[in-house]
Scaffold this active site. Structure first.
Site, short mmCIF file in Angstrom:
data_model
loop_
_atom_site.label_atom_id
_atom_site.label_comp_id
_atom_site.label_asym_id
_atom_site.label_seq_id
_atom_site.Cartn_x
_atom_site.Cartn_y
_atom_site.Cartn_z
N LEU A 95 -8.60 2.12 8.58
CA LEU A 95 -9.14 2.69 7.35
C LEU A 95 -10.49 3.34 7.57
O LEU A 95 -10.79 4.38 6.98
CB LEU A 95 -9.24 1.60 6.27
CG LEU A 95 -9.80 2.04 4.93
CD1 LEU A 95 -8.98 3.17 4.31
CD2 LEU A 95 -9.89 0.85 3.97
N SER B 46 -10.62 -6.98 -0.72
CA SER B 46 -9.17 -7.17 -0.64
C SER B 46 -8.68 -7.78 -1.94
O SER B 46 -9.47 -8.41 -2.67
CB SER B 46 -8.83 -8.10 0.52
OG SER B 46 -7.47 -8.52 0.48
N TYR C 134 -9.96 -15.86 5.51
CA TYR C 134 -10.03 -14.47 5.05
C TYR C 134 -10.28 -14.41 3.54
O TYR C 134 -11.18 -13.70 3.07
CB TYR C 134 -8.74 -13.74 5.41
CG TYR C 134 -8.73 -12.27 5.06
CD1 TYR C 134 -9.45 -11.36 5.83
CD2 TYR C 134 -8.01 -11.80 3.97
CE1 TYR C 134 -9.45 -10.01 5.52
CE2 TYR C 134 -8.00 -10.45 3.65
CZ TYR C 134 -8.73 -9.56 4.43
OH TYR C 134 -8.73 -8.22 4.11
N LYS D 147 -13.59 -12.94 1.45
CA LYS D 147 -13.47 -11.84 0.50
C LYS D 147 -13.87 -12.27 -0.92
O LYS D 147 -14.40 -11.47 -1.69
CB LYS D 147 -12.04 -11.28 0.51
CG LYS D 147 -11.66 -10.60 1.83
CD LYS D 147 -12.61 -9.46 2.18
CE LYS D 147 -12.18 -8.72 3.43
NZ LYS D 147 -13.08 -7.58 3.77
N THR E 253 -2.40 -0.88 9.06
CA THR E 253 -3.38 -0.81 10.14
C THR E 253 -3.09 -1.95 11.12
O THR E 253 -2.12 -2.68 10.97
CB THR E 253 -4.82 -0.97 9.60
OG1 THR E 253 -4.97 -2.31 9.09
CG2 THR E 253 -5.10 0.03 8.49
#
Length: 312
Positions: A50, A181, A194, A198, A229
């Site tokens: 990205l 996210s 993760y 976030k 990705t």
């Protein structure tokens, strides 16, 4: 002499109003496009995925780019690709600059900010894009892995933002963007490190938005769903090793080019909070707020089905 009826006057006024509105929208779009010409845009994680696509669209918009990453060779390759891609176009573009650093090394951010400001003397837009993902069972995950993910995804962007923020305050303008996210709004099993990083990111930049508005500084949080990705391939597992798998959800995710265009649009329109996800993740965000008991039940069911991280 022609007589103008009441209905004719009303029609004329309606046409004038519609025409004025369309002209207003057109001028607004032209101003938004012109605003990025020559603007200094800093992008972290710009060597791939990205970040690279964001570099492409902002370069095409005429911005002066500062591309950031850990690999000097890959960043230089991006620079050469950008120059080649716009060589024959009429849009005025600039040769991007590069600054090499590891975002997880937060102690270096003051020096990094100095290097970034040396490029053009200012920063108009900071896009905090770099990050790392995680796949793992909490029971098998080392605390050091949790810390490493937080260093890259949370403390890194925070440290860089705070290092560059005084310059934006002095110039009384600026725009800070963070690529968060959907998992910054909801948490799903086997993504603990993760999702936690976030969620922290969302909270910090929401606070920042309120605090810096008085200085003419805008803050945008972008919350995409899955993007095609290498994020899942490069994700860390509970013991710190690479996950090394392209998840099915990642493989069928959004095209990073489309997400980059959405980021460009958000910057142009100074959007505050943008969710880029399909109907189910979007519904889950609302469900977590409106009917949390059902949301928790669904997540428990998902955890039992997976039992451990799989290619899902």
């Amino acid at each position: 002499m022609e007589r103008v009826t009441g209905g004719g006057v009303q029609s004329a006024l309606l046409l004038a109003s519609v025409g004025g509105f369309l002209l207003y929208r057109l001028l607004g779009r032209l101003r938004a496009k012109a605003a990025l010409q020559d603007a200094v845009v800093v992008i972290t994680g710009a060597s791939s995925g990205l970040g690279k696509e964001c570099a492409r669209v902002f370069h095409g918009a005429g911005a002066r780019l500062v591309l950031c990453g850990r690999d000097a060779g890959r960043l230089q390759q991006v620079v050469e690709e950008l120059i080649t891609s716009t060589r024959d176009k009429k849009q005025q573009t600039h040769v991007p600059s590069t600054v090499i650093f590891d975002l997880s090394d937060t102690q270096l951010m003051d020096r990094v900010a100095e290097d970034i400001l040396k490029c053009y003397g200012r920063v108009d837009v900071l896009i905090n894009n770099a990050g790392i993902s995680y796949r793992g069972n909490i029971l098998d995950t080392q605390l050091s892995v949790q810390r490493d993910v937080m260093e890259t995804n949370y403390f890194g962007p925070v440290a860089l933002t705070q290092a560059l923020l005084p310059s934006m305050v002095r110039q009384h303008t600026g725009h800070i963007v963070v690529i968060s996210s959907v998992q910054g709004k909801i948490a799903i099993p086997y993504r603990s490190a993760y999702a936690a990083s976030k969620h922290a990111t969302q909270a910090y930049f929401d606070c920042l938005r309120a605090e810096v508005e008085r200085y003419g500084i805008f803050v945008t949080v972008i919350s995409p769903g899955y993007i095609r990705t290498n994020l899942s391939v490069n994700a860390v597992t509970g013991d710190g090793s690479k996950y090394g798998v392209v998840d099915t959800t990642t493989a069928t995710g959004r095209d990073p080019k489309d997400v980059a265009q959405a980021v460009l649009k958000a910057v142009r329109h100074k959007s505050k909070d943008v969710v880029l996800a399909g109907p189910l993740p979007t519904a889950a965000i609302y469900l977590r707020t409106l009917w949390p008991a059902l949301f928790f039940k669904l997540m428990s069911s998902r955890a039992r089905k997976e039992h451990k991280p799989k290619n899902t």
